[in-house]
Write a protein that holds these residues in place. Structure first.
Motif, short mmCIF file in Angstrom:
data_model
loop_
_atom_site.label_atom_id
_atom_site.label_comp_id
_atom_site.label_asym_id
_atom_site.label_seq_id
_atom_site.Cartn_x
_atom_site.Cartn_y
_atom_site.Cartn_z
N THR A 137 1.06 -1.42 -0.32
CA THR A 137 -0.14 -0.09 0.08
C THR A 137 0.62 1.24 -0.23
O THR A 137 0.52 2.31 -0.99
N ASP A 138 2.27 0.96 0.99
CA ASP A 138 2.80 2.45 0.68
C ASP A 138 3.63 2.88 -0.88
O ASP A 138 4.06 4.00 -0.80
N THR A 139 3.90 1.90 -0.99
CA THR A 139 4.94 1.69 -2.63
C THR A 139 3.88 2.26 -3.64
O THR A 139 4.34 3.24 -3.93
N ILE A 140 2.33 1.81 -3.38
CA ILE A 140 1.30 2.35 -4.23
C ILE A 140 1.29 3.58 -4.40
O ILE A 140 0.99 4.69 -5.29
N ILE A 141 0.89 4.31 -3.26
CA ILE A 141 1.00 5.60 -2.47
C ILE A 141 2.26 6.76 -3.25
O ILE A 141 2.20 7.28 -3.70
N ARG A 142 3.45 6.20 -2.75
CA ARG A 142 4.46 6.80 -3.30
C ARG A 142 4.61 7.06 -4.40
O ARG A 142 5.76 8.17 -4.91
N GLY A 143 4.00 6.03 -5.22
CA GLY A 143 4.63 5.59 -6.75
C GLY A 143 3.57 6.55 -7.76
O GLY A 143 3.75 6.67 -8.48
N MET A 144 2.06 7.39 -6.84
CA MET A 144 1.00 7.94 -7.92
C MET A 144 1.79 9.76 -8.50
O MET A 144 2.79 10.04 -7.22
N GLU A 145 1.49 9.76 -9.51
CA GLU A 145 1.86 10.68 -9.76
C GLU A 145 1.28 11.59 -9.82
O GLU A 145 0.25 12.14 -11.48
N LYS A 146 0.40 12.22 -8.96
CA LYS A 146 -0.72 12.81 -8.51
C LYS A 146 0.09 14.06 -7.66
O LYS A 146 0.39 13.43 -6.79
N GLY A 147 -0.77 15.16 -7.92
CA GLY A 147 -0.92 15.73 -6.56
C GLY A 147 -2.17 16.06 -6.03
O GLY A 147 -3.32 15.45 -6.42
N GLY A 148 -2.07 16.55 -4.29
CA GLY A 148 -2.90 16.37 -3.92
C GLY A 148 -3.22 15.00 -3.23
O GLY A 148 -2.54 14.10 -2.99
N GLU A 149 -4.81 14.63 -3.09
CA GLU A 149 -5.32 13.56 -2.42
C GLU A 149 -4.34 12.58 -2.48
O GLU A 149 -5.10 12.38 -3.87
N ARG A 150 -3.92 11.35 -2.62
CA ARG A 150 -3.84 10.21 -3.05
C ARG A 150 -3.68 9.35 -1.89
O ARG A 150 -3.94 7.66 -3.01
N TYR A 151 -5.38 8.97 -1.31
CA TYR A 151 -5.61 7.89 -0.20
C TYR A 151 -6.44 8.71 0.13
O TYR A 151 -7.10 9.78 0.80
N LEU A 152 -7.63 6.83 0.60
CA LEU A 152 -8.78 7.42 1.80
C LEU A 152 -8.11 7.37 2.85
O LEU A 152 -7.89 5.51 2.94
N HIS A 153 -8.18 8.20 4.04
CA HIS A 153 -8.04 7.20 5.58
C HIS A 153 -9.41 7.00 5.72
O HIS A 153 -9.84 7.80 6.21
N ILE A 154 -9.57 6.14 6.25
CA ILE A 154 -11.18 5.48 6.90
C ILE A 154 -11.01 5.34 8.47
O ILE A 154 -9.80 3.97 8.24
N THR A 155 -11.15 5.86 9.06
CA THR A 155 -10.97 4.89 10.52
C THR A 155 -12.51 4.43 10.77
O THR A 155 -13.84 5.24 11.66
N LEU A 156 -12.49 3.12 12.04
CA LEU A 156 -14.02 2.43 12.03
C LEU A 156 -13.46 2.76 13.91
O LEU A 156 -12.36 2.30 14.35
#
Length: 150
Positions: free
Chosen positions: A45-64
């Motif tokens: 998951t961390d590798t995917i987030i770090r590899g994204m070539e986009k500005g702004g929001e990169r992931y959803l963070h959901i807390t239950l």
């Protein structure tokens, strides 16, 4: 159960899960919680987030979050499975990445260094979904306009 959906652009999410450092809190994750992996692979998951070539929001963070002082691991696994099935129903499994881990408090409360307030801690689950369709490379947003949802 209370569900909070936010987003993030910081590439330090995996570090937060592992080390637990947060402003106003002096404790490490090891001191705070027992970590229970419920679904996925944090390193991937961390590798995917770090590899994204986009500005702004990169992931959803959901807390239950829960009011109970303790929850069985099987119950939490079932909740994550149900949540994943519901939230990702519009996608095939190879289109998204999904990571979930529970934090079971070892330290039940602490005093916030900045505010002096007592912080009571309960079991909770963190879910991270990178906002990228893994097949198409397009944006992935299973919840639509999150800012309008509570």
């Amino acid at each position: 159960m209370l569900i909070r959906i936010t987003g993030g652009s910081d590439v330090g999410t995996a570090d937060y899960f592992v080390n637990g450092r947060k402003e106003g809190r002096e404790f490490t994750r090891e001191e705070l919680d027992e970590r229970v992996i419920l679904d996925g692979d944090l390193e991937l998951t961390d590798t995917i987030i770090r590899g994204m070539e986009k500005g702004g929001e990169r992931y959803l963070h959901i807390t239950l979050s829960f009011k109970e002082d303790a929850l069985d691991s099987e119950v939490m696994s079932g909740l994550v499975s149900d949540f994943k099935q519901f939230a990702m129903s519009a996608y095939d499994p190879d289109e998204f990445n999904f990571y979930a881990e529970a934090h079971l408090p070892k330290l039940k409360s602490y005093t916030n260094r900045q505010t002096g307030e007592l912080v009571e801690r309960k079991p909770h689950i963190h879910i991270v979904i990178p906002e990228q369709n893994l097949l198409s490379g397009q944006n992935l947003n299973p919840f639509g306009r999150v800012e309008q949802q509570t």
